[in-house]
Motif scaffolding. Structure first.
Motif, PDB file in Angstrom:
ATOM      1  N   LEU A  21      -9.579   5.263  -2.214  1.00 57.61           N
ATOM      2  CA  LEU A  21      -8.766   5.051  -0.596  1.00 57.61           C
ATOM      3  C   LEU A  21      -8.190   6.495  -1.093  1.00 57.61           C
ATOM      4  N   ASN A  25       1.275  11.304  -4.430  1.00 54.09           N
ATOM      5  CA  ASN A  25       0.633  12.188  -5.049  1.00 54.09           C
ATOM      6  C   ASN A  25       0.086  11.918  -5.860  1.00 54.09           C
ATOM      7  N   LYS A  26      -0.839  13.190  -6.177  1.00 52.44           N
ATOM      8  CA  LYS A  26      -1.588  12.771  -7.166  1.00 52.44           C
ATOM      9  C   LYS A  26      -0.629  13.582  -8.791  1.00 52.44           C
ATOM     10  N   THR A  53      -5.967   1.283  -8.255  1.00 52.86           N
ATOM     11  CA  THR A  53      -6.515   1.964  -7.424  1.00 52.86           C
ATOM     12  C   THR A  53      -8.222   1.100  -7.436  1.00 52.86           C
ATOM     13  N   ILE A 104       0.472  -1.374   0.257  1.00 55.70           N
ATOM     14  CA  ILE A 104       0.224   0.233   0.025  1.00 55.70           C
ATOM     15  C   ILE A 104       0.632   1.615  -0.566  1.00 55.70           C
ATOM     16  N   ILE A 105       0.981   2.207  -0.978  1.00 56.83           N
ATOM     17  CA  ILE A 105       1.488   3.121  -1.274  1.00 56.83           C
ATOM     18  C   ILE A 105       0.571   4.107  -0.843  1.00 56.83           C
ATOM     19  N   LYS A 106       1.389   5.593  -0.301  1.00 57.76           N
ATOM     20  CA  LYS A 106       0.666   6.711  -0.530  1.00 57.76           C
ATOM     21  C   LYS A 106       1.393   7.760  -1.593  1.00 57.76           C
ATOM     22  N   ASP A 134      -5.621   9.527  -1.722  1.00 53.97           N
ATOM     23  CA  ASP A 134      -3.765   9.331  -2.185  1.00 53.97           C
ATOM     24  C   ASP A 134      -3.499   8.250  -2.106  1.00 53.97           C
ATOM     25  N   TYR A 135      -4.437   7.086  -1.597  1.00 49.14           N
ATOM     26  CA  TYR A 135      -3.464   5.757  -1.201  1.00 49.14           C
ATOM     27  C   TYR A 135      -3.949   4.137  -2.928  1.00 49.14           C
ATOM     28  N   MET A 136      -3.062   4.078  -3.011  1.00 49.12           N
ATOM     29  CA  MET A 136      -3.386   2.891  -4.097  1.00 49.12           C
ATOM     30  C   MET A 136      -2.314   1.359  -3.544  1.00 49.12           C
ATOM     31  N   PHE A 137      -2.622   0.959  -4.016  1.00 43.24           N
ATOM     32  CA  PHE A 137      -1.981  -0.481  -3.949  1.00 43.24           C
ATOM     33  C   PHE A 137      -1.287  -1.109  -5.045  1.00 43.24           C
ATOM     34  N   CYS A 138       0.079  -1.933  -4.833  1.00 43.33           N
ATOM     35  CA  CYS A 138       0.995  -1.737  -5.757  1.00 43.33           C
ATOM     36  C   CYS A 138       1.220  -3.563  -5.971  1.00 43.33           C
TER      37      CYS A 138
END
Length: 70
Positions: A53, A8-9, A31, A4-6, A55-59
């Motif tokens: 989520l 900046n869009k 996302t 899980i990574i935060k 600003d968070y995404m799964f990688c």
């Protein structure tokens, strides 16, 4: 392994380039989004996609399971 990574869009493009340089090009980014339908005047439908989520995404990448990669 999933991480899980935060982020900046505004810097999503540069994040993907840096991530591909570091791990390789076979990573997956997920996302989750929700689609919202709004009605305006004259029954005009407007659809918006909003990330659940924020600003968070799964990688996902197989080498993330190694402790020295994190």
């Amino acid at each position: 392994m999933w991480a899980i990574i935060k982020i900046n869009k505004k810097k999503l493009g540069s994040f993907k380039q840096d991530f591909s340089k570091y791990l390789g090009s076979d990573f997956k980014i997920y996302t989750p989004k929700i689609k919202i339908r709004n009605f305006k005047q004259n029954n005009l439908k407007i659809f918006k996609e909003i990330p659940i989520l924020g600003d968070y995404m799964f990688c996902f990448h197989s080498s993330l399971s190694a402790p020295n990669k994190l």
